[in-house]
Design a protein around this motif. Structure first.
Motif, PDB file in Angstrom:
ATOM      1  N   ILE A  87       0.845  -1.187   0.000  1.00  0.00           N
ATOM      2  CA  ILE A  87       0.000   0.000   0.000  1.00  0.00           C
ATOM      3  C   ILE A  87       0.887   1.246   0.000  1.00  0.00           C
ATOM      4  N   LYS A  88       0.639   2.169  -0.922  1.00  0.00           N
ATOM      5  CA  LYS A  88       1.446   3.390  -0.962  1.00  0.00           C
ATOM      6  C   LYS A  88       1.165   4.240   0.270  1.00  0.00           C
ATOM      7  N   ALA A  89       2.254   4.669   0.922  1.00  0.00           N
ATOM      8  CA  ALA A  89       2.141   5.503   2.119  1.00  0.00           C
ATOM      9  C   ALA A  89       2.574   6.937   1.842  1.00  0.00           C
ATOM     10  N   THR A  90       3.770   7.102   1.284  1.00  0.00           N
ATOM     11  CA  THR A  90       4.343   8.443   1.159  1.00  0.00           C
ATOM     12  C   THR A  90       5.102   8.610  -0.140  1.00  0.00           C
ATOM     13  N   GLU A  91       5.421   9.882  -0.438  1.00  0.00           N
ATOM     14  CA  GLU A  91       6.191  10.228  -1.631  1.00  0.00           C
ATOM     15  C   GLU A  91       6.994  11.483  -1.326  1.00  0.00           C
ATOM     16  N   GLY A  92       8.298  11.426  -1.592  1.00  0.00           N
ATOM     17  CA  GLY A  92       9.134  12.591  -1.335  1.00  0.00           C
ATOM     18  C   GLY A  92       9.181  12.955   0.143  1.00  0.00           C
ATOM     19  N   ARG A 114      -0.310  -6.841   4.970  1.00  0.00           N
ATOM     20  CA  ARG A 114      -0.086  -5.524   4.380  1.00  0.00           C
ATOM     21  C   ARG A 114       1.384  -5.111   4.459  1.00  0.00           C
ATOM     22  N   GLY A 115       1.783  -4.299   3.491  1.00  0.00           N
ATOM     23  CA  GLY A 115       3.100  -3.682   3.482  1.00  0.00           C
ATOM     24  C   GLY A 115       2.958  -2.258   3.002  1.00  0.00           C
ATOM     25  N   ALA A 116       3.839  -1.366   3.435  1.00  0.00           N
ATOM     26  CA  ALA A 116       3.762   0.049   3.059  1.00  0.00           C
ATOM     27  C   ALA A 116       4.995   0.429   2.239  1.00  0.00           C
ATOM     28  N   TYR A 117       4.774   1.272   1.220  1.00  0.00           N
ATOM     29  CA  TYR A 117       5.919   1.680   0.403  1.00  0.00           C
ATOM     30  C   TYR A 117       6.004   3.196   0.268  1.00  0.00           C
TER      31      TYR A 117
END
Length: 259
Positions: A87-92, A114-117
Motif C-alpha cells: 500500500i502506498k504511504a508516502t512520496e518525497g 499488508r506492506g507500506a511503500y
C-alpha cells in the motif's frame, strides 16, 4: 475391392497423422507462445496468472479509490487467492497518500497481509523522506517490511542515487528493526543500483514475462502485470507473486515483540 479398402485405410491413416501432427504442432506453438503451461488465463482476474507460485498479491494507492478489502480477501479462483497487498504511504518529503490510512486499517481488518511503500526521489533529502514515512506508518507484527520504491533517476548520476537510497534504507532498518525491501524494475536496478544492494530483498517489476522476470539477481516479489482486476476494486490493479512458500513468507514478516 481389396485394393480400394487398402487405399481407403491408407488415406484415413494419413488424415489421422496429419491431424495428430497439427495438434502436436499446435501444442508446441502454444507452449512456445506462453512459455509452457506456467500461465493460465483467468477471466475473473482479466489477465494471465503465473500458476507456479503459491502466494499472490496486489499493490495499491489512492488511484484505486475506495477499496472493499473484505471482497478482495474473499476472492478465490481455483487455487489463487490474494494474500498480501503493498500500500502506498508516502512520496518525497511531504506527500502522503490520501487513501493510505483507510487502506492500511481496512486491509488488516479484512485479514490481508499488508506492506507500506515510499516513492523515493534522489533529488530530495533522504532523511526527510524517511521521517515522512515514519510519521504515518506504524508497522506491527505480521506486517511486511518497509519498501523503498525507487524507479526514477531525475537525471541524477548513479552514485547520487545509490548514496541517497542507502541513507533511507539504513534509517528504515534503524526505525523498524528489519531490512527494507527495494522495489524497482530490472533496467533501473542494473543501471543505477547494481550489486551494492544485492543484500536487500528485491521486489522487481517486469511485466508480461513468462515464468519469471529477467533479473540477474535473486528476487522475492515479482510485479508481473499492471492490468489485473480483483473483486472490491473498481479499477485495474498491479499483480504480484511471492517467490517461496508460506513458511518463507511468514519468516519475512515483522516478528512479534519479545517480552
Amino acid at each position: 475391392m481389396a485394393k480400394f479398402r487398402v487405399k481407403k485405410a491408407w488415406r484415413l491413416s494419413l488424415i489421422i497423422l496429419i491431424l495428430m501432427g497439427g495438434t502436436i504442432a499446435g501444442l508446441i506453438w502454444y507452449q512456445e507462445k506462453t512459455g509452457g503451461l506456467n500461465f493460465v488465463r483467468y477471466e475473473e482476474f482479466g489477465i494471465d496468472m503465473p500458476v507456479d507460485y503459491e502466494i499472490h498479491g496486489i499493490d495499491v494507492s489512492k488511484f484505486q479509490k475506495n477499496i472493499n478489502w473484505e471482497a478482495v480477501e474473499q476472492m478465490q479462483v481455483e487455487n489463487i487467492h490474494i494474500s498480501f497487498a503493498f500500500i502506498k504511504a508516502t512520496e518525497g518529503i511531504t506527500r502522503q497518500d490520501a487513501n493510505f490510512k483507510q487502506n492500511w486499517s481496512r486491509a488488516k481488518r479484512a485479514g490481508v497481509v499488508r506492506g507500506a511503500y515510499h516513492f523515493f526521489y534522489a533529488t530530495r533529502d533522504p532523511l526527510k523522506q524517511a521521517i515522512n514515512f515514519q510519521n504515518i506508518v506504524q508497522l506491527e507484527p505480521g506486517d511486511l517490511p518497509p519498501v523503498l520504491d525507487i524507479e526514477v533517476s531525475n537525471n541524477q548520476p548513479a552514485a547520487v542515487i545509490r548514496s541517497t537510497a542507502r541513507v533511507w534504507l539504513e534509517e528504515m532498518e534503524k526505525a523498524y528493526g528489519v531490512k527494507p525491501i527495494i522495489y524497482t524494475n530490472v533496467h533501473f536496478y542494473e543501471t543505477y543500483l547494481g550489486d551494492e544492494f544485492d543484500d536487500y530483498p528485491l521486489w522487481v517489476a517486469h511485466y508480461y514475462q513468462k515464468k519469471k522476470p529477467a533479473s540477474a539477481r535473486n528476487w522475492l516479489f515479482w510485479q508481473h502485470n499492471d492490468g489485473g482486476r480483483v473483486n472490491g476494486i473498481n479499477t485495474t490493479v498491479d499483480f504480484n507473486v511471492f517467490r517461496g512458500d508460506s513458511l518463507a513468507f511468514s519468516k519475512l514478516l515483522i516478528p512479534a515483540k519479545k517480552h
